[in-house]
Design a protein around this motif. Structure first.
Motif, short mmCIF file in Angstrom:
data_model
loop_
_atom_site.label_atom_id
_atom_site.label_comp_id
_atom_site.label_asym_id
_atom_site.label_seq_id
_atom_site.Cartn_x
_atom_site.Cartn_y
_atom_site.Cartn_z
N GLN A 241 -46.06 -9.90 -12.48
CA GLN A 241 -47.19 -9.50 -11.77
C GLN A 241 -48.50 -9.76 -12.50
N MET A 242 -48.34 -9.41 -13.86
CA MET A 242 -49.20 -9.65 -14.74
C MET A 242 -49.47 -11.28 -14.96
N LEU A 243 -48.29 -12.08 -15.06
CA LEU A 243 -48.43 -13.59 -14.83
C LEU A 243 -49.11 -14.06 -13.74
N LEU A 244 -48.68 -13.42 -12.52
CA LEU A 244 -49.37 -13.77 -11.24
C LEU A 244 -50.98 -13.46 -11.38
N GLY A 245 -51.08 -12.33 -11.94
CA GLY A 245 -52.72 -11.67 -11.92
C GLY A 245 -53.62 -13.15 -12.84
N LEU A 246 -52.86 -13.26 -13.83
CA LEU A 246 -53.37 -14.56 -14.82
C LEU A 246 -53.71 -15.89 -14.09
N ILE A 247 -52.52 -16.25 -13.03
CA ILE A 247 -53.13 -17.43 -12.65
C ILE A 247 -53.80 -17.15 -11.50
N SER A 248 -54.14 -15.95 -10.79
CA SER A 248 -55.18 -15.82 -9.97
C SER A 248 -56.66 -15.95 -10.46
N VAL A 249 -56.69 -15.59 -11.92
CA VAL A 249 -58.08 -15.87 -12.47
C VAL A 249 -58.42 -17.41 -12.28
N TYR A 250 -57.60 -18.25 -12.47
CA TYR A 250 -57.73 -19.75 -12.44
C TYR A 250 -58.08 -20.16 -10.89
N VAL A 251 -57.24 -19.78 -10.15
CA VAL A 251 -56.99 -20.15 -8.94
C VAL A 251 -58.34 -19.74 -8.19
N HIS A 252 -58.99 -18.60 -8.45
CA HIS A 252 -59.99 -18.08 -7.72
C HIS A 252 -61.38 -18.29 -8.34
N ARG A 253 -61.49 -19.26 -9.40
CA ARG A 253 -62.33 -19.94 -9.52
C ARG A 253 -63.12 -20.61 -8.33
N PHE A 254 -62.17 -21.11 -7.34
CA PHE A 254 -62.44 -21.68 -6.09
C PHE A 254 -62.68 -20.66 -5.03
N THR A 255 -63.55 -21.36 -4.10
CA THR A 255 -63.55 -20.46 -2.75
C THR A 255 -62.43 -20.17 -2.09
N LYS A 256 -62.14 -19.10 -1.37
CA LYS A 256 -61.14 -18.89 -0.52
C LYS A 256 -60.20 -19.91 0.25
N LEU A 257 -60.95 -20.57 0.54
CA LEU A 257 -60.24 -21.88 1.27
C LEU A 257 -59.24 -22.68 0.17
N PHE A 258 -59.79 -23.15 -0.82
CA PHE A 258 -59.53 -23.72 -1.97
C PHE A 258 -58.04 -22.93 -2.52
N ALA A 259 -58.62 -21.57 -2.91
CA ALA A 259 -57.53 -20.83 -3.66
C ALA A 259 -56.55 -20.59 -2.57
N ASP A 260 -56.40 -20.20 -1.48
CA ASP A 260 -55.40 -19.90 -0.51
C ASP A 260 -54.62 -21.24 -0.61
N LYS A 261 -55.24 -22.40 -0.43
CA LYS A 261 -54.41 -23.66 -0.45
C LYS A 261 -53.35 -23.58 -1.83
N MET A 262 -54.15 -23.41 -2.80
CA MET A 262 -53.82 -23.47 -4.03
C MET A 262 -52.42 -22.50 -4.37
N LEU A 263 -52.62 -21.30 -3.91
CA LEU A 263 -51.50 -20.54 -3.92
C LEU A 263 -50.34 -20.58 -2.91
N LYS A 264 -50.73 -21.01 -1.88
CA LYS A 264 -49.53 -21.54 -0.90
C LYS A 264 -48.61 -22.53 -1.53
N ASP A 265 -49.44 -23.52 -2.11
CA ASP A 265 -48.51 -24.61 -2.95
C ASP A 265 -47.56 -24.15 -3.86
N ILE A 266 -48.32 -23.33 -4.61
CA ILE A 266 -47.67 -22.65 -5.77
C ILE A 266 -46.14 -21.82 -5.45
N GLN A 267 -46.45 -21.13 -4.26
CA GLN A 267 -45.41 -20.59 -3.56
C GLN A 267 -44.15 -21.13 -2.93
#
Length: 339
Positions: A241-267
């Motif tokens: 969970q801590m690693l995912l939190g760190l990833i989230s810091v980078y992914v959420h540099r983007f707006t939600k649409l971009f961030a959601d797409k990136m997180l979906k791709d990672i999953q």
């Protein structure tokens, strides 16, 4: 004049909805505000090789139009465009990073008329024709800031390569003393590292010497062939969970649409295929170089703090499938323009 630009940043990012269709509208509004000469300076074909130029160091040969060359209304339109792609927090980081050029100018004792360090030397370049039915993209780039966005009709394809850096990482003197622009990227990584069990730590730290720079550099194709460190399944549930939190810091540099797409791709690529790698010092202290990387089948996130007595941070997000929009997007563009 530059202070006015900063006020635009802080004010308008709070007002901009994060909708994909806004991007083309905001880009066209910006273009309409430019003179013919400024448009010629800013606009490029989508299939130009210039679109693949990626640099995060001070340069005098960047293409596009700089903040210095824009009037207040044009600057407002630029920040409105940036706000369609980046989160409010990321835009604030961009603002803070630009201001660090003033700190460096003072530290390096540069004369007033020297523009090597200049918070207005950040450039916008637009590739293709922005519209809801076209393939197009744009870039915002300068010292320690580089974002590259691509859109296919109404779909946001990519926002990478995406680079943010900070020099100094911690301002040690002057009016901005103690400012730490990349604090979150640093603290959360060390929190994770220091929480690891001895067995996890042994796998994670691959060398006591940090690389002198991010490994992917400014190359068009990001590639690190042999992942190292600890795999996601080898971490405890809490540390996952801590690693995912760190990833989230980078992914959420983007707006939600971009961030959601990136997180979906990672999953979709599988969390079990993620690696966390550490090199260099494990002590969170000024002057002790360190590096970490998060790598999966479709993403590489790098953090390097080695230069200037380990008080100079580089971070980057690379989408291994869609950097610069990906080769498939370029093929679609060329096919549409040869019919």
């Amino acid at each position: 004049m530059y202070r006015s630009f900063l006020l635009f940043i802080l004010t308008f990012t709070c007002l901009i909805p994060a909708k994909a269709q806004d991007m083309a509208d905001k880009a066209n509004h910006f273009i309409r505000l430019l003179s013919k000469a400024q448009q010629a300076q800013t606009l490029f074909p989508f299939d130009t090789g210039e679109r693949y130029h990626f640099a995060y160091v001070p340069r005098d040969d960047r293409k596009g139009i700089s903040v210095n060359e824009l009037n207040p209304a044009q600057r407002q339109a630029l920040m409105a465009l940036l706000g369609t792609a980046l989160s409010e927090g990321a835009v604030k980081k961009v603002n803070d990073i630009m201001q660090l050029d003033l700190v460096l100018k003072e530290l390096e004792h540069r004369p007033e008329n020297d523009h090597y360090r200049d918070p207005g030397k950040y450039f916008l370049t637009i590739f293709g024709v922005p519209a809801a039915n076209t393939i197009w993209g744009w870039r915002f780039e300068g010292h320690h800031v580089a974002f590259n966005f691509s859109a296919d009709k109404k779909e946001l394809v990519a926002g990478t390569p995406a680079f943010l850096g900070a020099n100094p990482a911690i301002v040690l003197e002057g009016p901005q003393k103690d400012k730490e622009v990349m604090k979150e990227e640093t603290k959360l990584a060390f929190d994770l590292l220091h929480a690891l069990s001895p067995g996890e730590l042994q796998k994670t730290v691959v060398t006591t010497k940090a690389p002198a720079e991010i490994i992917t550099g400014d190359r068009r194709n990001a590639l690190i062939e042999h992942p190292e460190g600890i795999r996601y399944p080898e971490l405890s549930a809490a540390h996952q969970q801590m690693l995912l939190g760190l990833i989230s810091v980078y992914v959420h540099r983007f707006t939600k649409l971009f961030a959601d797409k990136m997180l979906k791709d990672i999953q979709q690529d599988g969390l079990d295929n993620l690696w966390f790698t550490w090199a260099g010092s494990t002590e969170h202290e000024l002057g002790k170089p360190c590096y970490y990387r998060i790598q999966g089948p479709g993403i590489i996130i790098e953090y390097d703090n080695t230069q200037n007595n380990a008080n100079h941070i580089h971070t980057v997000v690379r989408d291994l499938k869609n950097d610069f929009g990906g080769d498939m997007l370029l093929e679609h563009y060329r096919a549409a323009h040869t019919k």
